[in-house]
Design a protein around this motif. Structure first.
Motif, PDB file in Angstrom:
ATOM      1  N   LYS A 124      -1.878   8.231   4.059  1.00 31.25           N
ATOM      2  CA  LYS A 124      -3.271   8.302   4.473  1.00 31.25           C
ATOM      3  C   LYS A 124      -3.406   9.152   5.738  1.00 31.25           C
ATOM      4  O   LYS A 124      -2.415   9.565   6.346  1.00 31.25           O
ATOM      5  CB  LYS A 124      -3.812   6.890   4.740  1.00 31.25           C
ATOM      6  CG  LYS A 124      -3.741   5.962   3.542  1.00 31.25           C
ATOM      7  CD  LYS A 124      -4.685   6.393   2.438  1.00 31.25           C
ATOM      8  CE  LYS A 124      -4.616   5.456   1.233  1.00 31.25           C
ATOM      9  NZ  LYS A 124      -4.999   4.077   1.553  1.00 31.25           N
ATOM     10  N   GLU A 160       0.828  -1.210   0.000  1.00 28.81           N
ATOM     11  CA  GLU A 160       0.000   0.000   0.000  1.00 28.81           C
ATOM     12  C   GLU A 160       0.862   1.259   0.000  1.00 28.81           C
ATOM     13  O   GLU A 160       0.565   2.227  -0.710  1.00 28.81           O
ATOM     14  CB  GLU A 160      -0.922  -0.016   1.222  1.00 28.81           C
ATOM     15  CG  GLU A 160      -1.866   1.168   1.305  1.00 28.81           C
ATOM     16  CD  GLU A 160      -2.773   1.108   2.529  1.00 28.81           C
ATOM     17  OE1 GLU A 160      -3.419   2.119   2.837  1.00 28.81           O
ATOM     18  OE2 GLU A 160      -2.826   0.045   3.188  1.00 28.81           O
ATOM     19  N   ARG A 169      -6.420   5.770   9.286  1.00 30.00           N
ATOM     20  CA  ARG A 169      -5.905   4.539   8.661  1.00 30.00           C
ATOM     21  C   ARG A 169      -5.056   3.764   9.655  1.00 30.00           C
ATOM     22  O   ARG A 169      -5.088   2.522   9.683  1.00 30.00           O
ATOM     23  CB  ARG A 169      -5.083   4.890   7.418  1.00 30.00           C
ATOM     24  CG  ARG A 169      -4.413   3.673   6.743  1.00 30.00           C
ATOM     25  CD  ARG A 169      -5.457   2.718   6.210  1.00 30.00           C
ATOM     26  NE  ARG A 169      -4.841   1.530   5.621  1.00 30.00           N
ATOM     27  CZ  ARG A 169      -4.570   0.413   6.299  1.00 30.00           C
ATOM     28  NH1 ARG A 169      -4.851   0.347   7.603  1.00 30.00           N
ATOM     29  NH2 ARG A 169      -4.020  -0.627   5.690  1.00 30.00           N
ATOM     30  N   LYS A 184       2.384   2.136  -3.263  1.00 32.24           N
ATOM     31  CA  LYS A 184       1.392   2.596  -4.230  1.00 32.24           C
ATOM     32  C   LYS A 184       0.953   4.037  -3.974  1.00 32.24           C
ATOM     33  O   LYS A 184       0.679   4.780  -4.914  1.00 32.24           O
ATOM     34  CB  LYS A 184       0.169   1.673  -4.185  1.00 32.24           C
ATOM     35  CG  LYS A 184      -0.925   2.039  -5.167  1.00 32.24           C
ATOM     36  CD  LYS A 184      -2.076   1.054  -5.074  1.00 32.24           C
ATOM     37  CE  LYS A 184      -3.199   1.409  -6.044  1.00 32.24           C
ATOM     38  NZ  LYS A 184      -4.348   0.478  -5.944  1.00 32.24           N
ATOM     39  N   ASN A 185       0.920   4.456  -2.695  1.00 34.76           N
ATOM     40  CA  ASN A 185       0.264   5.717  -2.345  1.00 34.76           C
ATOM     41  C   ASN A 185       1.170   6.796  -1.760  1.00 34.76           C
ATOM     42  O   ASN A 185       0.736   7.939  -1.632  1.00 34.76           O
ATOM     43  CB  ASN A 185      -0.870   5.444  -1.344  1.00 34.76           C
ATOM     44  CG  ASN A 185      -1.946   4.549  -1.905  1.00 34.76           C
ATOM     45  OD1 ASN A 185      -2.300   4.657  -3.071  1.00 34.76           O
ATOM     46  ND2 ASN A 185      -2.473   3.645  -1.088  1.00 34.76           N
ATOM     47  N   LEU A 205       1.937   5.495   4.670  1.00 36.35           N
ATOM     48  CA  LEU A 205       0.961   4.957   3.725  1.00 36.35           C
ATOM     49  C   LEU A 205       0.316   6.050   2.880  1.00 36.35           C
ATOM     50  O   LEU A 205      -0.432   5.753   1.945  1.00 36.35           O
ATOM     51  CB  LEU A 205      -0.128   4.189   4.474  1.00 36.35           C
ATOM     52  CG  LEU A 205       0.313   2.947   5.253  1.00 36.35           C
ATOM     53  CD1 LEU A 205      -0.855   2.346   5.998  1.00 36.35           C
ATOM     54  CD2 LEU A 205       0.945   1.917   4.334  1.00 36.35           C
TER      55      LEU A 205
END
Length: 484
Positions: free
Chosen positions: A259, A74, A263, A77-78, A257
């Motif tokens: 976020k 994750e 999260r 990716k982010n 992450l």
């Protein structure tokens, strides 16, 4: 159309005149470090060697927690920092295209219509005193020849910087995955610490209750009560610190992450992670250069710096350019496309760098300094990389010894606690003695948890020191001195 040719004598004279802009006295000082000079045989003599010690590209799966695997996926990716690294790589690629374009000729086409009024004071009638239109279509061609390879060298320098930026993006991904794993290890330790502080608080409350009973029975006095209350308050404070550590670790993971903090609240308690085995890859000093992204990037930057010097040096030499201009023009549209409307110009030219106020020498001096800086950074990175591996291996070796010793301490403390419980149940010892021995057991378990977390954290850092699964596959430029 007549072809113009440059006299060999003129070219020879131009080269002679170019000596007025001289590179004399300018040179580089940096010397790349030879890996053979960085000895580590004695430091690594006792470490087992195996090719399996090189980390895999998905090294985190060896830690044994599927939740961690999902978190790293994750994050890769982010995380916004990776977007920055990718953007820098894309920017460097655009510079490669720009430098390559300078090596090629340019061709342009255009059309125009000019409206002209000529006064009779300048041109007699009937041309003077009238307004006329003059349409034209034409094309231009220009090409500055790369006689000495300077433009190619500039393109290769940009290519080297782009390769370095591309490798930097790989390094950013490794750093991110390592940071996620380390934050996850910290979260696991925070939960283990919470277990101990909860047990400490439970023990302190039990001790406080027992002391109150003893005071009521006239066995103890109020001094013991105050001491027990102090212990309870201290245990409550430590429990709050453990809760804060859990929250901090979860927030740190949420940041990695990409976020919000909520999260982090969804991350469950980590499982016990498996530390990497204490082992060393063979041919570490030589092979590490192709396994660490920061070393590969540093070598590409040295390579780019040598090409930049070569490109700047060609500016001290004469160069030949060729331009051509051809088209059609007329006083009306009716005969614009007729053969008599054609015109053409061919213009070869030679540039002679004679005097520029020191600009070229300044550019070369700056390029030399850039090479020295790139070499110094490479040398520093190389020395740091090899010693980083040695440091992590030494840390893991020491932690193995410490953990074994601490486990014996935990076993002894647990045996003493069990014995104190048996004595209390048999009426030989007091419950206060049992609680006191339990304090020693909890302290030993806390220290063991800290060492276990430190071992996993250090093994993750060793993975990073060994390149984290990056492999340049032999695509590593040589590090050589700048060409004279």
């Amino acid at each position: 159309m007549r072809t113009l040719a440059l006299s060999p004598l003129l070219l020879a004279a131009a080269i002679t005149l170019a000596g007025c802009a001289s590179t004399g006295g300018l040179h580089t000082d940096g010397t790349p470090t030879d890996t053979a000079a960085l000895h580590g045989e004695r430091s690594f003599a006792k470490i087992q060697t195996t090719p399996a010690a090189w980390p895999a590209s998905d090294w985190w799966t060896k830690l044994g927690d599927v939740q961690l695997d999902a978190l790293i996926t994750e994050a890769l990716k982010n995380n916004p920092d990776l977007a920055s690294a990718d953007a820098r790589a894309k920017e460097a690629q655009s510079q490669v295209a720009a430098q390559n374009a300078k090596r090629l000729p340019t061709v342009n086409a255009a059309g125009s219509v000019a409206g002209v009024y000529l006064p009779t004071t300048a041109v007699p009638a009937p041309i003077g005193g009238s307004f006329g239109t003059y349409p034209a279509v034409y094309a231009s061609f220009s090409w500055s020849l790369d006689l000495w390879g300077g433009k190619r060298a500039a393109w290769e320098a940009a290519l080297g910087q782009a390769r370095a930026a591309e490798v930097d993006a790989h390094a950013a991904r490794l750093t991110l995955s390592v940071n996620v794993a380390r934050a996850y290890v910290q979260l696991g330790y925070a939960f283990a610490e919470k277990d101990v502080t909860d047990a400490q608080l439970k023990r302190a409350n039990a001790s406080h209750a027992l002391v109150k009973q003893r005071v009521a029975a006239g066995i103890d006095n109020r001094l013991q009560i105050k001491q027990a209350e102090t212990e309870v308050a201290s245990a409550e404070q430590q429990a709050a610190v453990a809760d804060e550590a859990i929250d901090a670790a979860r927030i740190a993971l949420a940041v990695l992450l990409g976020k919000g903090p909520d999260r982090g609240l969804d991350i469950a308690r980590p499982q016990a992670l498996q530390a990497a085995a204490l082992a060393l890859p063979p041919n570490l000093t030589a092979d590490l250069i192709g396994r660490r992204a920061d070393l590969v990037a540093a070598r590409w930057r040295v390579e780019a710096a040598t090409k930049s010097i070569a490109a700047v040096k060609t500016e001290f030499l004469p160069n030949i350019g060729l331009s051509a201009f051809a088209g059609l023009t007329s006083s009306s549209f009716d005969n614009l496309l007729s053969l008599p409307a054609r015109f053409a110009l061919v213009q070869p030219a030679i540039s002679l760098p004679i005097f520029d106020g020191g600009r070229r020498r300044s550019d070369l001096n700056n390029a030399d300094a850039g090479y020295d800086l790139a070499v110094a950074h490479y040398n520093s990175t190389l020395v740091g990389a090899i010693n980083d591996v040695a440091d992590k291996l030494a840390n893991l070796g020491s932690l193995q010894t410490q953990i074994a010793a601490q486990q014996r301490a935990v076993d002894a403390a647990r045996g003493a606690y069990e014995l104190s419980q048996q004595r209390y149940k048999a009426g030989i010892g007091s419950y206060l003695d049992t609680l006191s021995v339990q304090q020693q057991l909890l302290t030993a378990e806390q220290r063991a948890a800290a060492l276990a977390a430190q071992q996993v954290d250090t093994s993750v850092r060793l993975v990073q020191a060994l390149g984290g699964g990056f492999d340049a596959g032999g695509d590593v430029p040589p590090v050589a001195a700048a060409t004279p």
